[in-house]
Write a protein that holds these residues in place. Structure first.
Motif, mmCIF file in Angstrom:
data_model
loop_
_atom_site.group_PDB
_atom_site.id
_atom_site.type_symbol
_atom_site.label_atom_id
_atom_site.label_comp_id
_atom_site.label_asym_id
_atom_site.label_seq_id
_atom_site.Cartn_x
_atom_site.Cartn_y
_atom_site.Cartn_z
ATOM 1 N N CYS A 119 -12.634 25.556 21.815
ATOM 2 C CA CYS A 119 -12.965 24.203 21.375
ATOM 3 C C CYS A 119 -14.071 24.239 20.319
ATOM 4 O O CYS A 119 -15.028 24.990 20.430
ATOM 5 C CB CYS A 119 -13.412 23.400 22.590
ATOM 6 S SG CYS A 119 -13.839 21.696 22.221
ATOM 7 N N ASP A 120 -13.926 23.402 19.294
ATOM 8 C CA ASP A 120 -14.948 23.234 18.267
ATOM 9 C C ASP A 120 -15.071 21.743 17.972
ATOM 10 O O ASP A 120 -14.183 21.144 17.380
ATOM 11 C CB ASP A 120 -14.565 23.998 17.003
ATOM 12 C CG ASP A 120 -15.565 23.824 15.872
ATOM 13 O OD1 ASP A 120 -16.700 23.346 16.131
ATOM 14 O OD2 ASP A 120 -15.218 24.161 14.732
ATOM 15 N N ALA A 121 -16.174 21.136 18.401
ATOM 16 C CA ALA A 121 -16.367 19.689 18.238
ATOM 17 C C ALA A 121 -17.206 19.337 17.021
ATOM 18 O O ALA A 121 -17.593 18.182 16.850
ATOM 19 C CB ALA A 121 -17.016 19.121 19.501
ATOM 20 N N LEU A 179 -15.727 16.347 14.920
ATOM 21 C CA LEU A 179 -15.047 15.305 15.692
ATOM 22 C C LEU A 179 -15.866 14.035 15.866
ATOM 23 O O LEU A 179 -15.448 13.129 16.581
ATOM 24 C CB LEU A 179 -14.664 15.853 17.075
ATOM 25 C CG LEU A 179 -13.765 17.087 17.071
ATOM 26 C CD1 LEU A 179 -13.486 17.515 18.495
ATOM 27 C CD2 LEU A 179 -12.475 16.820 16.322
ATOM 28 N N LEU A 187 -7.750 14.398 18.424
ATOM 29 C CA LEU A 187 -8.891 15.178 18.892
ATOM 30 C C LEU A 187 -8.447 16.547 19.391
ATOM 31 O O LEU A 187 -9.085 17.562 19.098
ATOM 32 C CB LEU A 187 -9.645 14.429 19.994
ATOM 33 C CG LEU A 187 -10.499 13.265 19.527
ATOM 34 C CD1 LEU A 187 -10.943 12.415 20.720
ATOM 35 C CD2 LEU A 187 -11.702 13.760 18.746
ATOM 36 N N GLU A 204 -7.484 18.655 16.262
ATOM 37 C CA GLU A 204 -8.594 19.040 15.388
ATOM 38 C C GLU A 204 -9.636 19.904 16.088
ATOM 39 O O GLU A 204 -10.343 20.659 15.426
ATOM 40 C CB GLU A 204 -9.256 17.784 14.815
ATOM 41 C CG GLU A 204 -8.371 17.053 13.829
ATOM 42 C CD GLU A 204 -9.023 15.815 13.247
ATOM 43 O OE1 GLU A 204 -10.226 15.580 13.484
ATOM 44 O OE2 GLU A 204 -8.308 15.071 12.538
ATOM 45 N N SER A 205 -9.741 19.807 17.401
ATOM 46 C CA SER A 205 -10.743 20.596 18.122
ATOM 47 C C SER A 205 -10.268 22.011 18.399
ATOM 48 O O SER A 205 -11.075 22.918 18.563
ATOM 49 C CB SER A 205 -11.096 19.934 19.449
ATOM 50 O OG SER A 205 -10.012 20.014 20.357
ATOM 51 N N ALA A 208 -8.912 22.774 21.139
ATOM 52 C CA ALA A 208 -9.076 22.946 22.579
ATOM 53 C C ALA A 208 -7.724 23.039 23.277
ATOM 54 O O ALA A 208 -6.759 22.398 22.882
ATOM 55 C CB ALA A 208 -9.867 21.775 23.160
ATOM 56 N N LEU A 218 -12.315 20.208 25.774
ATOM 57 C CA LEU A 218 -12.977 19.127 25.057
ATOM 58 C C LEU A 218 -13.093 17.954 26.015
ATOM 59 O O LEU A 218 -12.094 17.488 26.560
ATOM 60 C CB LEU A 218 -12.175 18.698 23.825
ATOM 61 C CG LEU A 218 -12.741 17.493 23.071
ATOM 62 C CD1 LEU A 218 -14.058 17.861 22.401
ATOM 63 C CD2 LEU A 218 -11.737 16.962 22.079
ATOM 64 N N CYS A 247 -17.600 19.849 23.527
ATOM 65 C CA CYS A 247 -16.940 21.031 24.102
ATOM 66 C C CYS A 247 -17.827 21.525 25.237
ATOM 67 O O CYS A 247 -18.989 21.859 25.022
ATOM 68 C CB CYS A 247 -16.787 22.127 23.045
ATOM 69 S SG CYS A 247 -15.695 21.680 21.696
#
Length: 103
Positions: free
Chosen positions: A39-41, A44, A60, A63-64, A66, A87, A102
């Protein structure tokens, strides 16, 4: 029929129902994760203030990166474990996204 005569019928019927139920669970595919599932927030924050509808949740998730998107309502109890593939999307009582993290 007496309870004694029903007992032999219950065992096969229960086994059939259990096998059918588990068979449905085993045949269901899991989520498809693109990338490594981590996960990469960082990108976001656009979601804060947006409705927590299906379209935003799918965006979400995409794009995350996750593997698991976990919507958290105001009365939801959460664990404190940390997962690199999860996420968490925090929602208020009006189903508006208040935070994405995340964890």
């Amino acid at each position: 029929m007496t309870p004694r005569t029903l007992r032999p019928l219950l065992v096969p019927a229960t086994a059939v129902l259990l096998a059918a139920g588990l068979g449905g669970c085993l045949a269901t595919p899991g989520p498809t994760v693109s990338g490594n599932g981590r996960c990469d927030a960082s990108k976001l924050q656009w979601a804060v203030g947006q409705p927590g509808d299906e379209a935003n949740m799918r965006r979400l998730a995409r794009e995350s990166g996750a593997g698991l998107v976990n919507p958290i309502g105001p009365a939801t109890i959460v664990t404190q474990d940390i997962r690199q593939d999860r996420l968490r999307v925090f929602l208020d009582a009006g189903n508006t996204i208040t935070a994405v993290r995340c964890e």
